[in-house]
Design an enzyme around this catalytic site. Structure first.
Site, PDB file in Angstrom:
ATOM      1  N   CYS A 113      18.447   3.608 -18.181  1.00 47.94           N
ATOM      2  CA  CYS A 113      18.210   4.226 -17.020  1.00 47.94           C
ATOM      3  C   CYS A 113      18.668   5.934 -16.895  1.00 47.94           C
ATOM      4  O   CYS A 113      18.047   6.514 -16.177  1.00 47.94           O
ATOM      5  CB  CYS A 113      19.106   3.570 -15.738  1.00 47.94           C
ATOM      6  SG  CYS A 113      20.780   3.055 -16.266  1.00 47.94           S
ATOM      7  N   HIS A 156      22.186   8.377 -11.403  1.00 50.86           N
ATOM      8  CA  HIS A 156      22.656   8.947 -12.779  1.00 50.86           C
ATOM      9  C   HIS A 156      22.091  10.431 -12.820  1.00 50.86           C
ATOM     10  O   HIS A 156      20.884  10.753 -12.590  1.00 50.86           O
ATOM     11  CB  HIS A 156      22.020   8.084 -13.969  1.00 50.86           C
ATOM     12  CG  HIS A 156      22.616   6.863 -14.186  1.00 50.86           C
ATOM     13  ND1 HIS A 156      23.670   6.040 -13.440  1.00 50.86           N
ATOM     14  CD2 HIS A 156      22.367   6.025 -15.147  1.00 50.86           C
ATOM     15  CE1 HIS A 156      23.915   4.938 -13.857  1.00 50.86           C
ATOM     16  NE2 HIS A 156      23.016   4.816 -15.026  1.00 50.86           N
TER      17      HIS A 156
END
Ligand SMILES: NC(=O)c1ccc[n+]([C@@H]2O[C@H](COP(=O)([O-])OP(=O)(O)OC[C@H]3O[C@@H](n4cnc5c(N)ncnc54)[C@H](OP(=O)(O)O)[C@@H]3O)[C@@H](O)[C@H]2O)c1
Length: 337
Positions: free
Chosen positions: A129, A251
């Site tokens: 990710c 993130h």
């Protein structure tokens, strides 16, 4: 596009739930939806736009008749069951790191290296990710100027560790907040936890993932190896630091890049603004709270490097459960169909 029989493996998890939502939102042409998880949740029902779907136990479900299987139930399940599903006729899109570095498994960021899918032999891997969000901002610049060196520091949310990561943050935040004075002056009581190596509530952990003898974590090695594989440039120098932060979803990566030729900020901004799936923010810097629940990777703070001129520094932030996992998996399925 004909209708597809799709299975979501790990359907009750943080990524799996987003996969179902993404299939719904994108009106994926579904002929049949099967949901699989562990014995813990097998027998429960999930309400979807195609009706209530029974959760089956992966251990004894019959994979016959599935065209596309979206796997997000951890590496061990992928290693054990993905080959079985491929043999039964499915194409597996796998979210774990089990197959990402295998030469005959394409590692695909939809919109960046779609062409790589053509070589698949039953399994297509979804990148990690953090790498996914980073590549959305880096790939357009690499294509224009040839990336030579990338220094990347990630700020990774707890949902990167699944539902348990989010539960642990909430519990530790509440536990530590009982003595705010101690958070400022010392003497806090360890809130306990079994997922992260140090408390994540009200804190920052300077190594996301498991440290190995090299002094780097598996998350950091993924950033190095997946960047090179996706950009098809094995010589790119990557200096990774992956940090876990007390954020639920999203993130972020601070990236510093140097290229074969100097790249001006104006050109970098033009390239990024033309990139589908990227939204450039210039008025204010995007944060994880801004990207949560959104499909686009948000890029901001695009500026020239200071020490060694000709490079670009930027900040990219993406929802790790959407583009970082579920959305990209569904986009790969769309490319297959
Ligand atoms: N979170 C992220 O940002 C992210 C991003 C990219 C990739 N991934 C990858 O996606 C996978 C899932 O992550 P997640 O965040 O969704 O984790 P999660 O919230 O912990 O969910 C795990 C899922 O796997 C299922 N599962 C666990 N053990 C199983 C077993 N023995 N047999 C069958 N199913 C089993 C769980 O089912 P039960 O509910 O029945 O236990 C649940 O559906 C991992 O491989 C992870 O590395 C995660």
């Amino acid at each position: 596009m004909s209708d597809w029989r799709v299975a979501v493996v790990g359907a009750t998890g943080a990524v799996g739930r987003n996969m179902i939502r993404t299939l719904e939102e994108r009106s994926f042409p579904l002929a049949d939806l099967r949901l699989l998880a562990s014995a813990r949740t097998a027998g429960s029902k999930v309400s979807t736009r195609w009706g209530d779907v029974l959760v089956e136990d992966l251990a004894d479900a019959d994979p016959a008749g599935i065209d596309i299987a979206l796997f997000s139930a951890g590496g061990d399940r992928s290693r054990a069951y993905a080959p079985v599903y491929v043999t039964a006729g499915a194409v597996v899109i796998d979210n774990s790191s089990a197959f990402r570095q295998m030469p005959d498994v394409p590692l695909v960021v939809a919109g960046v290296n779609d062409h790589a899918i053509a070589g698949h032999r039953g399994i297509v891997a979804n990148p990690n990710c953090t790498t996914m969000a980073l590549m959305m901002g880096v790939a357009p610049l690499h294509r224009a100027a040839g990336l030579v060196k990338l220094v990347a520091t990630s700020y990774q949310s707890v949902s990167g560790a699944g539902q348990r990561g989010m539960d642990e943050l909430v519990r530790q935040n509440e536990s530590l907040a009982k003595d705010l004075e101690a958070l400022a002056a010392g003497g806090w009581t360890d809130p306990g936890g079994d997922l992260f190596p140090r408390p994540i509530g009200w804190n920052v952990i300077p190594h996301a993932g498991n440290l190995d003898d090299s002094g780097y974590t598996d998350e950091e090695w993924k950033l190095v190896n997946e960047t090179r594989k996706i950009l098809e440039a094995a010589a790119i120098l990557v200096e990774p630091t992956c940090v876990r932060v007390p954020v639920m979803v999203g993130h972020a990566v601070a990236a510093s890049m140097h290229f074969e030729r100097p790249l001006a900020v104006e050109e970098a901004l033009q390239l990024l603004e033309r990139t589908a799936g990227v939204e450039v923010w210039t008025e204010r810097a995007p944060t994880p709270l801004d990207c949560a629940g959104r499909d686009e990777v948000l890029v901001g703070r695009v500026r020239p490097t200071l020490g060694e001129t000709g490079g670009i520094n930027l900040w990219a932030v993406g929802d790790n459960l959407r583009k970082g996992a579920a959305l990209n998996a569904v986009q790969i399925a769309e490319l297959l169909s």
